[in-house]
Design a protein around this motif. Sequence first.
Motif, short mmCIF file in Angstrom:
data_model
loop_
_atom_site.label_atom_id
_atom_site.label_comp_id
_atom_site.label_asym_id
_atom_site.label_seq_id
_atom_site.Cartn_x
_atom_site.Cartn_y
_atom_site.Cartn_z
N ARG A 45 51.33 40.03 61.80
CA ARG A 45 51.61 38.81 61.02
C ARG A 45 52.91 38.89 60.22
NH1 ARG A 45 48.78 36.12 64.11
NH2 ARG A 45 46.60 35.80 63.71
N GLU A 46 53.26 40.07 59.70
CA GLU A 46 54.45 40.17 58.86
C GLU A 46 55.75 39.90 59.62
OE1 GLU A 46 53.26 44.58 59.61
OE2 GLU A 46 52.21 42.68 59.28
N HIS A 87 56.35 25.66 64.80
CA HIS A 87 56.76 26.64 65.80
C HIS A 87 57.10 27.96 65.11
CE1 HIS A 87 59.65 27.24 69.50
NE2 HIS A 87 58.75 28.19 69.41
N PHE A 88 56.56 29.06 65.64
CA PHE A 88 56.79 30.38 65.08
C PHE A 88 57.25 31.34 66.16
CE2 PHE A 88 53.80 28.22 62.42
CZ PHE A 88 54.18 28.57 61.13
N VAL A 89 57.96 32.38 65.75
CA VAL A 89 58.43 33.42 66.67
C VAL A 89 58.03 34.78 66.10
CG1 VAL A 89 60.74 33.51 65.62
CG2 VAL A 89 60.41 34.30 67.98
N ASP A 90 57.60 35.66 66.98
CA ASP A 90 57.27 37.03 66.59
C ASP A 90 58.53 37.87 66.80
OD1 ASP A 90 56.41 39.66 66.34
OD2 ASP A 90 54.51 39.32 67.39
N GLN A 91 59.20 38.23 65.73
CA GLN A 91 60.49 38.92 65.81
C GLN A 91 60.43 40.24 66.56
OE1 GLN A 91 61.00 38.95 61.47
NE2 GLN A 91 62.91 37.85 61.81
N ARG A 92 59.31 40.90 66.52
CA ARG A 92 59.19 42.19 67.19
C ARG A 92 58.25 42.16 68.39
NH1 ARG A 92 59.24 46.82 62.52
NH2 ARG A 92 61.17 46.15 61.52
N VAL A 93 57.59 41.04 68.61
CA VAL A 93 56.62 40.85 69.69
C VAL A 93 55.57 41.97 69.66
CG1 VAL A 93 56.35 40.21 72.13
CG2 VAL A 93 58.55 39.86 71.01
N ALA A 139 52.42 32.10 58.51
CA ALA A 139 52.04 33.00 59.60
C ALA A 139 50.87 33.89 59.20
CB ALA A 139 53.23 33.84 60.04
N ALA A 140 50.78 34.24 57.93
CA ALA A 140 49.67 35.06 57.47
C ALA A 140 48.34 34.34 57.64
CB ALA A 140 49.88 35.47 56.03
N ASP A 141 48.35 33.01 57.56
CA ASP A 141 47.14 32.20 57.70
C ASP A 141 46.88 31.75 59.13
OD1 ASP A 141 46.86 32.39 54.93
OD2 ASP A 141 48.00 30.56 54.59
N MET A 142 47.79 32.05 60.04
CA MET A 142 47.65 31.60 61.42
C MET A 142 46.41 32.23 62.05
SD MET A 142 50.35 31.84 64.57
CE MET A 142 51.65 31.32 63.50
N PHE A 151 56.14 33.41 71.18
CA PHE A 151 56.10 32.15 70.44
C PHE A 151 54.67 31.72 70.18
CE2 PHE A 151 60.14 31.64 72.88
CZ PHE A 151 61.00 31.67 71.81
N TYR A 152 54.49 31.06 69.03
CA TYR A 152 53.23 30.44 68.64
C TYR A 152 53.52 29.02 68.16
CZ TYR A 152 51.52 35.28 68.10
OH TYR A 152 51.17 36.58 68.29
#
Length: 102
Positions: free
Chosen positions: A90-91, A80-86, A2-5, A67-68
């Motif tokens: 990146r963290e 597939h990635f999810v942003d836990q806090r939206v 995710a840091a490199d996304m 979602f990403y």
Amino acid sequence: MAADMPNEPGEANLIHEDVNIIMGLYIREYSLKGDGIVDYKTARQIIFFENNKYWNTVIETVEWPLFYWIDENRDGVFDHFVDQRVEGKREYIIPYLPVSGN
């Protein structure tokens, strides 16, 4: 990962968008290289929608995607990635691992 996304591209790289009222998501598909091949997607939560006087669907979404998806190899297989806090930080964007029903 995710840091490199990459950051969400601009309108010039937008290939397709879909408003899915049933799922409550506004999905955007991009081509990072601008060659028409979809290799990056985002989905934002819809918080309000209505049909205007012309019967067009008008939506309001949260600021950051929930979602990403990214296809680094451009082979049709997306991570597939999810942003836990939206919050778009990146963290808090982590791999999405569906919960098994077993």
